[in-house]
Structures are given as structure tokens and as C-alpha cells.
Motif scaffolding. Structure first.
Motif, PDB file in Angstrom:
ATOM      1  N   TYR A   1     -10.460  85.202  63.773  1.00  0.00           N
ATOM      2  CA  TYR A   1      -9.358  86.157  63.613  1.00  0.00           C
ATOM      3  C   TYR A   1      -8.043  85.559  64.126  1.00  0.00           C
ATOM      4  O   TYR A   1      -7.015  85.644  63.463  1.00  0.00           O
ATOM      5  CB  TYR A   1      -9.675  87.457  64.361  1.00  0.00           C
TER       6      TYR A   1
ATOM      7  N   ASN B   1      -6.734  82.792  61.914  1.00  0.00           N
ATOM      8  CA  ASN B   1      -6.102  83.380  60.735  1.00  0.00           C
ATOM      9  C   ASN B   1      -4.735  83.957  61.089  1.00  0.00           C
ATOM     10  O   ASN B   1      -3.796  83.862  60.298  1.00  0.00           O
ATOM     11  CB  ASN B   1      -6.992  84.462  60.126  1.00  0.00           C
ATOM     12  N   TYR B   2      -4.614  84.534  62.280  1.00  0.00           N
ATOM     13  CA  TYR B   2      -3.326  85.077  62.726  1.00  0.00           C
ATOM     14  C   TYR B   2      -2.285  83.957  62.841  1.00  0.00           C
ATOM     15  O   TYR B   2      -1.137  84.121  62.431  1.00  0.00           O
ATOM     16  CB  TYR B   2      -3.505  85.784  64.066  1.00  0.00           C
TER      17      TYR B   2
ATOM     18  N   GLY C   1      -2.360  81.979  59.006  1.00  0.00           N
ATOM     19  CA  GLY C   1      -2.097  82.838  57.860  1.00  0.00           C
ATOM     20  C   GLY C   1      -2.930  82.530  56.632  1.00  0.00           C
ATOM     21  O   GLY C   1      -2.426  82.557  55.515  1.00  0.00           O
ATOM     22  N   TRP C   2      -4.218  82.256  56.816  1.00  0.00           N
ATOM     23  CA  TRP C   2      -5.088  81.957  55.678  1.00  0.00           C
ATOM     24  C   TRP C   2      -5.232  83.155  54.756  1.00  0.00           C
ATOM     25  O   TRP C   2      -5.177  83.018  53.550  1.00  0.00           O
ATOM     26  CB  TRP C   2      -6.474  81.521  56.154  1.00  0.00           C
ATOM     27  N   VAL C   3      -5.464  84.321  55.322  1.00  0.00           N
ATOM     28  CA  VAL C   3      -5.608  85.554  54.539  1.00  0.00           C
ATOM     29  C   VAL C   3      -4.530  86.519  55.025  1.00  0.00           C
ATOM     30  O   VAL C   3      -4.509  86.900  56.185  1.00  0.00           O
ATOM     31  CB  VAL C   3      -7.008  86.191  54.737  1.00  0.00           C
ATOM     32  N   THR C   4      -3.643  86.877  54.105  1.00  0.00           N
ATOM     33  CA  THR C   4      -2.566  87.811  54.443  1.00  0.00           C
ATOM     34  C   THR C   4      -2.710  89.064  53.585  1.00  0.00           C
ATOM     35  O   THR C   4      -3.584  89.141  52.722  1.00  0.00           O
ATOM     36  CB  THR C   4      -1.184  87.176  54.185  1.00  0.00           C
ATOM     37  N   ARG C   5      -1.831  90.011  53.779  1.00  0.00           N
ATOM     38  CA  ARG C   5      -1.893  91.230  52.974  1.00  0.00           C
ATOM     39  C   ARG C   5      -1.607  90.927  51.515  1.00  0.00           C
ATOM     40  O   ARG C   5      -2.064  91.635  50.619  1.00  0.00           O
ATOM     41  CB  ARG C   5      -0.935  92.287  53.508  1.00  0.00           C
ATOM     42  N   HIS C   6      -0.873  89.851  51.243  1.00  0.00           N
ATOM     43  CA  HIS C   6      -0.567  89.474  49.862  1.00  0.00           C
ATOM     44  C   HIS C   6      -1.795  88.899  49.156  1.00  0.00           C
ATOM     45  O   HIS C   6      -1.805  88.808  47.934  1.00  0.00           O
ATOM     46  CB  HIS C   6       0.591  88.485  49.828  1.00  0.00           C
ATOM     47  N   SER C   7      -2.803  88.536  49.894  1.00  0.00           N
ATOM     48  CA  SER C   7      -4.039  88.028  49.285  1.00  0.00           C
ATOM     49  C   SER C   7      -4.776  89.107  48.523  1.00  0.00           C
ATOM     50  O   SER C   7      -5.632  88.813  47.694  1.00  0.00           O
ATOM     51  CB  SER C   7      -4.966  87.469  50.373  1.00  0.00           C
ATOM     52  N   PHE C   8      -4.460  90.359  48.788  1.00  0.00           N
ATOM     53  CA  PHE C   8      -5.158  91.483  48.172  1.00  0.00           C
ATOM     54  C   PHE C   8      -4.297  92.214  47.138  1.00  0.00           C
ATOM     55  O   PHE C   8      -4.593  93.349  46.769  1.00  0.00           O
ATOM     56  CB  PHE C   8      -5.626  92.467  49.249  1.00  0.00           C
ATOM     57  N   ASP C   9      -3.243  91.562  46.651  1.00  0.00           N
ATOM     58  CA  ASP C   9      -2.365  92.199  45.668  1.00  0.00           C
ATOM     59  C   ASP C   9      -3.089  92.469  44.353  1.00  0.00           C
ATOM     60  O   ASP C   9      -2.691  93.342  43.592  1.00  0.00           O
ATOM     61  CB  ASP C   9      -1.131  91.337  45.405  1.00  0.00           C
TER      62      ASP C   9
END
Length: 91
Positions: free
Chosen positions: A68, A71-72, A75-83
Motif C-alpha cells: 500500500y 503504491n502511495y 502511484g502504480w494504481v491511481t483513481r484514474h486507473s478505474f476510469d
């Protein structure tokens, strides 16, 4: 990240990990061939070892929190990864 946030998030990871670790390796008295005490639940563990559970929980939560935090930072998975989950607006 603030150190208080780190402690709070790690505590959440620890509690969630404890619920995952608790049923692993636990056997009932019947499975171990032990005699039950009168009034004892059939599902009561016969080999409950809290020290081992705490150690396993701490290791798992440290690994998960490490992922976690990495990633923080990176920035491997950001909120934009789920667009892709959001449908485009109809025009």
C-alpha cells in the motif's frame, strides 16, 4: 503521509489480516482426537495458539501495508486507473 495516518492505516491492515489468519491451521478437538469438556462447542479450537496467530498477522499486515505504501509513493494504481468503469456521458 503523516505518521498518525501510517499507524491508523497499519492498524486497519492488521485487524483485517487477523480475520484472514484466524481460521488457518485451526483444528477442532474431534479432528485432533482430544476429549471435549462438557458444554464445549463442537467448533471450539483444540490447538489455539495466539502467539503464532499474532506473528502471522503481523507479517501479513506488514507485507500488505508495504505494498500500500509503495503504491502511495510510486502511484502504480491511481483513481484514474478505474476510469473504464465510468460510462461516458451521453451527448
Amino acid at each position: 503521509m503523516n505518521w498518525i495516518s501510517i499507524v491508523a492505516i497499519y492498524a486497519l491492515f492488521w485487524v483485517m489480516s487477523a480475520f484472514v489468519i484466524l481460521p488457518i491451521g485451526v483444528k477442532t478437538h474431534e479432528e485432533m482426537g482430544l476429549e471435549k469438556i462438557p458444554g464445549q462447542a463442537d467448533s471450539a479450537p483444540g490447538n489455539f495458539r495466539p502467539g503464532v496467530i499474532i506473528l502471522r498477522t503481523t507479517v501479513l499486515s506488514a507485507l500488505l501495508f508495504g505494498l500500500y505504501y509503495a503504491n502511495y509513493i510510486y502511484g502504480w494504481v491511481t483513481r484514474h486507473s478505474f476510469d473504464f468503469l465510468i460510462s461516458p456521458p451521453n451527448s
